[in-house]
Design a protein around this motif. Sequence first.
Motif, PDB file in Angstrom:
ATOM      1  N   GLY C  88       0.811  -1.207   0.000  1.00  0.00           N
ATOM      2  CA  GLY C  88       0.000   0.000   0.000  1.00  0.00           C
ATOM      3  C   GLY C  88       0.846   1.259   0.000  1.00  0.00           C
ATOM      4  O   GLY C  88       2.082   1.206  -0.004  1.00  0.00           O
ATOM      5  N   ALA C  89       0.156   2.389   0.017  1.00  0.00           N
ATOM      6  CA  ALA C  89       0.841   3.671  -0.115  1.00  0.00           C
ATOM      7  C   ALA C  89       1.739   3.939   1.099  1.00  0.00           C
ATOM      8  O   ALA C  89       1.477   3.477   2.205  1.00  0.00           O
ATOM      9  CB  ALA C  89      -0.182   4.790  -0.275  1.00  0.00           C
ATOM     10  N   LEU C 420      -1.786   4.359  10.176  1.00  0.00           N
ATOM     11  CA  LEU C 420      -1.486   2.923  10.025  1.00  0.00           C
ATOM     12  C   LEU C 420      -2.786   2.116  10.083  1.00  0.00           C
ATOM     13  O   LEU C 420      -2.993   1.198   9.296  1.00  0.00           O
ATOM     14  CB  LEU C 420      -0.539   2.436  11.130  1.00  0.00           C
ATOM     15  CG  LEU C 420       0.837   3.107  11.247  1.00  0.00           C
ATOM     16  CD1 LEU C 420       1.628   2.474  12.397  1.00  0.00           C
ATOM     17  CD2 LEU C 420       1.619   3.003   9.947  1.00  0.00           C
ATOM     18  N   GLU C 422      -5.602   3.097   9.214  1.00  0.00           N
ATOM     19  CA  GLU C 422      -6.406   3.397   8.030  1.00  0.00           C
ATOM     20  C   GLU C 422      -5.895   2.676   6.796  1.00  0.00           C
ATOM     21  O   GLU C 422      -6.441   2.804   5.707  1.00  0.00           O
ATOM     22  CB  GLU C 422      -6.421   4.915   7.776  1.00  0.00           C
ATOM     23  CG  GLU C 422      -7.202   5.703   8.811  1.00  0.00           C
ATOM     24  CD  GLU C 422      -8.702   5.754   8.466  1.00  0.00           C
ATOM     25  OE1 GLU C 422      -9.075   5.329   7.368  1.00  0.00           O
ATOM     26  OE2 GLU C 422      -9.474   6.237   9.320  1.00  0.00           O
ATOM     27  N   GLY C 423      -4.809   1.927   6.937  1.00  0.00           N
ATOM     28  CA  GLY C 423      -4.334   1.133   5.809  1.00  0.00           C
ATOM     29  C   GLY C 423      -3.216   1.784   5.012  1.00  0.00           C
ATOM     30  O   GLY C 423      -2.868   1.323   3.937  1.00  0.00           O
ATOM     31  N   PHE C 424      -2.676   2.876   5.554  1.00  0.00           N
ATOM     32  CA  PHE C 424      -1.560   3.543   4.880  1.00  0.00           C
ATOM     33  C   PHE C 424      -0.349   3.562   5.805  1.00  0.00           C
ATOM     34  O   PHE C 424      -0.484   3.522   7.023  1.00  0.00           O
ATOM     35  CB  PHE C 424      -1.923   5.002   4.554  1.00  0.00           C
ATOM     36  CG  PHE C 424      -3.013   5.132   3.539  1.00  0.00           C
ATOM     37  CD1 PHE C 424      -2.751   4.896   2.192  1.00  0.00           C
ATOM     38  CD2 PHE C 424      -4.300   5.481   3.923  1.00  0.00           C
ATOM     39  CE1 PHE C 424      -3.762   5.022   1.254  1.00  0.00           C
ATOM     40  CE2 PHE C 424      -5.315   5.601   2.984  1.00  0.00           C
ATOM     41  CZ  PHE C 424      -5.046   5.367   1.652  1.00  0.00           C
ATOM     42  N   HIS C 425       0.824   3.677   5.206  1.00  0.00           N
ATOM     43  CA  HIS C 425       1.967   3.952   6.054  1.00  0.00           C
ATOM     44  C   HIS C 425       1.865   5.388   6.530  1.00  0.00           C
ATOM     45  O   HIS C 425       1.151   6.204   5.949  1.00  0.00           O
ATOM     46  CB  HIS C 425       3.285   3.719   5.315  1.00  0.00           C
ATOM     47  CG  HIS C 425       4.452   3.582   6.242  1.00  0.00           C
ATOM     48  ND1 HIS C 425       5.144   4.658   6.736  1.00  0.00           N
ATOM     49  CD2 HIS C 425       5.008   2.486   6.807  1.00  0.00           C
ATOM     50  CE1 HIS C 425       6.091   4.227   7.556  1.00  0.00           C
ATOM     51  NE2 HIS C 425       6.027   2.905   7.617  1.00  0.00           N
ATOM     52  N   ALA C 426       2.566   5.680   7.602  1.00  0.00           N
ATOM     53  CA  ALA C 426       2.549   7.030   8.177  1.00  0.00           C
ATOM     54  C   ALA C 426       3.482   7.948   7.403  1.00  0.00           C
ATOM     55  O   ALA C 426       4.402   7.495   6.742  1.00  0.00           O
ATOM     56  CB  ALA C 426       2.991   6.957   9.631  1.00  0.00           C
TER      57      ALA C 426
ATOM     58  N   GLY D   8      -3.586   2.023  -3.948  1.00  0.00           N
ATOM     59  CA  GLY D   8      -2.403   1.949  -3.108  1.00  0.00           C
ATOM     60  C   GLY D   8      -2.728   1.968  -1.640  1.00  0.00           C
ATOM     61  O   GLY D   8      -2.150   2.699  -0.857  1.00  0.00           O
ATOM     62  N   MET D  16      -3.119  -4.877   8.308  1.00  0.00           N
ATOM     63  CA  MET D  16      -3.811  -3.631   8.605  1.00  0.00           C
ATOM     64  C   MET D  16      -5.239  -3.868   9.079  1.00  0.00           C
ATOM     65  O   MET D  16      -6.027  -2.953   9.122  1.00  0.00           O
ATOM     66  CB  MET D  16      -3.853  -2.767   7.346  1.00  0.00           C
ATOM     67  CG  MET D  16      -2.508  -2.279   6.892  1.00  0.00           C
ATOM     68  SD  MET D  16      -1.884  -0.949   7.920  1.00  0.00           S
ATOM     69  CE  MET D  16      -0.665  -1.845   8.879  1.00  0.00           C
ATOM     70  N   ARG D  69       1.545  -0.670 -10.578  1.00  0.00           N
ATOM     71  CA  ARG D  69       1.586  -0.456  -9.137  1.00  0.00           C
ATOM     72  C   ARG D  69       0.314  -0.947  -8.445  1.00  0.00           C
ATOM     73  O   ARG D  69       0.373  -1.632  -7.432  1.00  0.00           O
ATOM     74  CB  ARG D  69       1.774   1.046  -8.874  1.00  0.00           C
ATOM     75  CG  ARG D  69       2.000   1.434  -7.445  1.00  0.00           C
ATOM     76  CD  ARG D  69       0.783   1.648  -6.632  1.00  0.00           C
ATOM     77  NE  ARG D  69       1.102   1.898  -5.248  1.00  0.00           N
ATOM     78  CZ  ARG D  69       1.426   0.943  -4.374  1.00  0.00           C
ATOM     79  NH1 ARG D  69       1.527  -0.307  -4.734  1.00  0.00           N
ATOM     80  NH2 ARG D  69       1.670   1.249  -3.120  1.00  0.00           N
TER      81      ARG D  69
END
Lengths: 440, 440, 504, 504
Positions: C88-89, C420, C422-426, D8, D16, D69
């Motif tokens: 993920g992003a 994190l 929410e499914g994104f990296h920080a 993404g 997650m 991606r």
Amino acid sequence: MGHFVPHTDAEIAEMLAFLGLSSTEDLFATVPEALRLAGGLAMAPGLSEPDVAAEMGRLAAVNAVFPQLVCFAGGGVYDHEVPAATRSLTFRSEFVTAYTPYQPEVAQGVLQMLFEYQTMVARLAGLEVANASLYDGASALVEGVNLAVAASGRSTVWLSRGVNPSWRSVLETFSAGTGHELVDVALVDGVTAWPADGQVGAVVVQYPNYLGCLEDLGEARRAADRAGALLVVVSDPVSTGLLRSPGSFGADVVVGEGQPFGTPMSFGGPLLGLFACRMSHIRRLPGRLVGETVDVEGRTAYVTTLRTREQDIRREKASSNVCTNQTLIAVACAIQLSWLGTGGLRELALRCARGTRYTRHALLGIDGVAPLVGAPTLREFAVRTPVPAATVVERMADEGFLAGVALSDEFGGGLLVAVTERRTRAEIDQYAAAFEKVVR
Amino acid sequence: MGHFVPHTDAEIAEMLAFLGLSSTEDLFATVPEALRLAGGLAMAPGLSEPDVAAEMGRLAAVNAVFPQLVCFAGGGVYDHEVPAATRSLTFRSEFVTAYTPYQPEVAQGVLQMLFEYQTMVARLAGLEVANASLYDGASALVEGVNLAVAASGRSTVWLSRGVNPSWRSVLETFSAGTGHELVDVALVDGVTAWPADGQVGAVVVQYPNYLGCLEDLGEARRAADRAGALLVVVSDPVSTGLLRSPGSFGADVVVGEGQPFGTPMSFGGPLLGLFACRMSHIRRLPGRLVGETVDVEGRTAYVTTLRTREQDIRREKASSNVCTNQTLIAVACAIQLSWLGTGGLRELALRCARGTRYTRHALLGIDGVAPLVGAPTLREFAVRTPVPAATVVERMADEGFLAGVALSDEFGGGLLVAVTERRTRAEIDQYAAAFEKVVR
Amino acid sequence: MTGGAPGGRALSAPIMGRAEEPTVFELSSPGRSAWSFRTTGVPEWTAEELVPADHLRPEPLALPEVSERDLVGHVTRLSARQYSVDLGAYPLGSCTMKYNPKLCDDAAGLAGLAGAHPSAPAALTQGWMELLADLAARLCAITGMHAATLQPPAGAAGELTGLLLMRAWHRDQGRQRTKVIIPDSAHGTNPASVTLGGYTTVTVPSDARGCVDVAALRERLDDDVAGIMLTNPNTLGLFEEDIAEIAAAVHEVGGLLYYDGANLNAILGVTRPGDMGFDIVHMNLHKTFAVPHGGGGPGAGPVAVSERLAPYLPGPLPIVGDDGAWEWFTPARSIGRVHSWHGNALALARAYSYILANGGDGLRKVAEAAVLNANWLRQRLRGSYDMPYDRPGMHEFVASAASLKRTAGLKAVDVAKRLLEEGFHAPTVYFPLIVEEALMIEPTETESPQTMEALAQALERIAADPEGASAAPRSTPVGRVDEARAARHLIPTWDARPEPRTSE
Amino acid sequence: MTGGAPGGRALSAPIMGRAEEPTVFELSSPGRSAWSFRTTGVPEWTAEELVPADHLRPEPLALPEVSERDLVGHVTRLSARQYSVDLGAYPLGSCTMKYNPKLCDDAAGLAGLAGAHPSAPAALTQGWMELLADLAARLCAITGMHAATLQPPAGAAGELTGLLLMRAWHRDQGRQRTKVIIPDSAHGTNPASVTLGGYTTVTVPSDARGCVDVAALRERLDDDVAGIMLTNPNTLGLFEEDIAEIAAAVHEVGGLLYYDGANLNAILGVTRPGDMGFDIVHMNLHKTFAVPHGGGGPGAGPVAVSERLAPYLPGPLPIVGDDGAWEWFTPARSIGRVHSWHGNALALARAYSYILANGGDGLRKVAEAAVLNANWLRQRLRGSYDMPYDRPGMHEFVASAASLKRTAGLKAVDVAKRLLEEGFHAPTVYFPLIVEEALMIEPTETESPQTMEALAQALERIAADPEGASAAPRSTPVGRVDEARAARHLIPTWDARPEPRTSE
Ligand SMILES: Cc1ncc(COP(=O)(O)O)c(C=O)c1O
Ligand SMILES: Cc1ncc(COP(=O)(O)O)c(C=O)c1O
């Protein structure tokens, strides 16, 4: 070596003691003495990993492959590019080392990939439903005919000679068991000439056919209607990027070979049997089917469904005996079709067709090389050669080319040539030059 | 091609509109007109994936590698086997495509692998603590000397000429900035002859040294004690499978090159700087350190720790400037060391030593080939050759061998030969036969 | 059982819940093994025959004893506890965590590249040498410089290399200067490298617009200044518009300009450090050119320089010899090697394949989309977060949770941990140091507008509902980690664990 | 935004949490693409120039339009929702889910194997032919048979091939028989194959000891019986001790014995079907010989036969010709092809590398450890679960939750779902059909004693605390799946989804 058994001697002793046994031989007490293999297997001891790699490398090195051998052969298996993304995703160990998704709660990865696969295969066919894969195009053909025979209640099959002869041979083999009567229908100048009348269960045609020719599917549909049969179309999914779908011509069942999407030629296996049919036939669908549903909390989930068709439940009355299929190859196919997308599939078909036309033109410019048949072709074509096709293939190998597939006498000889998007103009020019040399 | 930018033209237009801009050029309004690159980069347009693959393949094919070239070269980079398991695990995309573990809650994979790595590296060194990797053995040496100088407060360094000359050269380069005074200490018949007295900050010795010889680490420790210095040992971790650990001889800092564990020779990079030291020096440890802790619910968790040593917090007062290190190579190393295990590491060292003895014996049987130095060696050795070593290497390449590393004048010429567990008796025999031929 | 923890159990795979994964040492069982070596036929001398007694290890070195199966299970399960770009992003500011095309993996995996020993004579490594030379040439074209070394294995190593080049140059000018100027917004590696380069750091403040305060800079300039280190765009994601003026001022006192290329992604094909007046440039290929970050490396930090500095570059460098073949060459006044061989060669090959795939046109597109994404997101989030420097920027921007902290107790770290969930990296937090509760956000060009929208919504949700964020993250393999305890009760190895151990 | 879901975003990665992953169709955005083809220089004729108008597709076929991606993110996240052997133990009875060594992946990936077109003349594929011939020879040595075909791509295909061989043989004996006997414990593919082979299934019951009731068998034997299909050990994991007597009886009426090799793992190097009297044997290489199961295939189901049946094998087969080179040969009375080429060749290469690595000694060890693990676990679980056939068995055993169902409402399916929560895959449930609430457990030889202990404890915990098991599993990517609804409201493709779609 027994290298992959983790147990240490101490652990084995401990476990045997727990069982009240004194040796591993005792584990096999229920095997009658007389049947025990004295002296063990007549086979050399195990090799280390690098030794196995060396031996496999030796065997692999003996085969001629690209770039030493540039491929112009098709006939059901094609030399398409497999991009890095498709390869690396397909071989994620979660997909590779899972079993058939019997426990959907921990198999959503494979199940959703198959659901997406089914959707794309159905679209390629132009039909409503597709299964989760069969062994290869040939086995999909067998299952398609079985479905048609069961649905129509008639066991005679009109089988176009334009269908891949190897697949026809497989169909014939299995018909010994099912008792279908296969009636070959000849080609006239490259396309099938259907009988005017008769009552049969299935009409089977390939599009484009084995010689690369574009069959008239409308004609095949009418022949099927006249005969009260289902129309089973063997379809090249790559060509579908440019051609109208078999479903749009009224096919009841569409089968095909999915290898071109994400799987290397692999000496002919693993391949991928594509199978799609009308929704009305779903209770006769062979093999696995994934459906969308929800879990206890209402989240979208996928699961294999309509399982009552299958052998483990239906047993002798099952629609098919398939259990293990070609899931991983279907996963590769779904990934590859997504990588291609709408534009890429069209472009792929276009590039194959362009290369084919260019190659055909070059070969037909050679003295003594002539079209085998007159019908229009798309991504594969057959030529008559001044020397036997098998000789051409043999001589061309020395020039660094797999010239094509030498056709059998059934077709009056000739060479079947396929050109994929991988072939460059330079390769084709060299191929044609070498061709000219070897047929002289 | 810009192939990896997902935005469609419509999406770009929409996003620009949201920003009140009318073209992508407007995005760069803050870049003064005069600095804008007119006409774009002087570089050909992008290539498709297969075109890139073809070009990379062309470049790769030009280099001579196994099996065309059988490697007897070492000198810091060795031709060890990388098993399939290590390769496939290391290249799990979760490891490959993660950043430095700044958010431990979603980085336990990398963090625990590094924790296990640190444990194994500390054991190899025979010391209490190891960091999470440095760039290569040379940079680890630089950091080791920096630590010793800082800890001792003395900036003069006794540097054995038995230390890899390339690493010494790197140390020299960086000493221009730190101002360390490097005093070379010569070898006598292959082992370092330490000065009787002097006051220095670090005593640096390699074990086995660059010529493959077993230095007397006890002597080095005593020299360090006399000089009030820390003992920095450059250690070959493979040899540690058979040799006493540097820590057991009293080393304060142990550095080394981790490439032999799970990473191919890679034309010399990426490599892996191993770094271990006594616990008492931990506040001066360069680079990252992972420690065990717990999460809010008391579960075991790992996190980078003692971060106050590091550049992002300590800035100009940091123990080192390292930020990005060689984590993935450290992961490969941890996997490979686990694959080897207690028995495998010993066996690996043993096999290298056996091959080395066998090869040495074979070469010394050749007229005019003589040992360069007399000290005992383990997995690498140097010989004097009747023709210059560089010539031997050149001629042996035509015979299919990378004969070794030609030593510089500093060592009086000679050829440095390394033999790994991959070399078979047949390869060694052929190598010796070819050697005999080319030195004639 | 004789020893060891169960190996074939996926308890710690998140797919199966949030249980811990034992260490490989706990999986170990005495006598178990996975190793396997080639059959060589070499005589089987014993250790005693091969090693002098005073060197011989008295007992085998203890390593984990596991089966291949258990090793594969262990590492696979650990991989399932790890976030990554492929999942993920990863809008981690300054780090440019873009998607790295899989074709680059193929390139780096070629046996003809990976199998080469670095000491092989040039005649046997012509492909590698051509690759390195062409990569260096392309990097020079991209940065507007004259020549480059590919040896530095990371950005920080490039910085130090650059400072040593600076040092050598000044030495040859006859006068050793002592100070290097860096902005207060600079990355920590800059001052750390300055120290290791033998210089003293002089900090120049940023002005209200987030750029170097040119007046303050002028005050600091004298003939003891060796040079200045800048990123442009700077760590606030803003282009230093006065760069030409800065360059002139520094050059006037005889100083050199060093370009920290961590942010090069923003200006590919748009403008070049060389044209801005920089003398020395390092690039982070692992940020700009799709070398995946590997959980912390390996990267690659080549350094390119203007013509006058070229004679100082580390060697050897590949050049074309008289016979048209590649040969190695060390510049006349080289500072010496900065890597034991030629740098992180396979990482260089990856970057090279990426540059080939993109070409001049593609690289420009990279910059455009990176800048578009960042500006779109900044604009979108203006209502939710403080924007201390609220004006058009480049490929990243720095928001602040300062107001949210005051009004709702939501700190930058809480925003990070909530993201994190929410499914994104920080994003990067608390950097640069000049922004309070900094949230440094770099979306990169490979995230689609749809992903940008989802990221925006997630960040908006967090700002709108700060309640309980200090308990975040709740859905990750572990909950918030006790970092203080790690430092207080230091356990840097498994052997240092306080608990009694039953087996190893 | 123009279209599509965010790509993404790792929301659905279990790392997650337990959110859903959108389908690739939802990630699609019109005009986006990932494809990339070689530059060929071939003239760019248009579709209209290449395709006759009545064949030309009126509009492009709609496929997902995603970036590389987003595709990588999507599939990687889906992989994180999937259990597998590489994550943990998989005691799925009858399926032999052992760990598959990674060296076999390398073997199957060799360009010289994967790149070969199957129609290439024999002179160009000598390596493949040697591999296939040697594999067939080794499988014959392992099974005690005379010759083999490698064409059948799976076990069921092998069964049908075997039945067609039987059919052809009987035909040549001058009389077409009509019945095939199978035990009531047989796998579903057996009766299904019997039907497709043109035979009628006659079921023979098992006796109280779980083996074929020999008396009942004798009653069913007459000269209309074409043969019998057996597994040995059978699906209860028990060795058919009367196999010699059974073979004699079947042979006496002119019938043939077919061996379903799904359980061959148990007897490698211990005993051989050929020695037991079997005439036809199929092997599931994907069970016994480390062809990973791929989420449901591809496998490989070679069929080996005794000498009298060899002339009927499908062709072509590789044999050594007069000049010592390999050539293709089709047996005189071949039933014909059963695969379009040579079977799942790369799967065969994997199995071959596995057999090379193990050798005769290693294969025997496989059987020993498989049988040891199964018996240990059965013995261990006797106190917790019913053991309907409680005696020493082979590589697997069938327990029953019948008592637990009666006393505590704990059904076999609940045990399975609870075991998922415990970090293990579930056993096979409700098979074989002759055992009520069957739990068919096959640990395989690659699980360590420590893992066996953990598995035992987990199963004991489940039996000891059946409370709330019907709500299991709770820690998996989705909770218990509504299978009935899937069949009732059939949604076999994304296009069949009832909800309105915004984009594709
Ligand atoms: C602005 C800046 N400069 C320098 C560096 C250091 O680069 P590296 O981590 O490659 O050493 C970084 C890395 O995060 C950075 O962001
Ligand atoms: C006993 C038995 N027979 C036959 C089969 C069918 O094999 P395949 O799935 O390879 O078609 C299986 C597979 O599960 C089996 O367990």
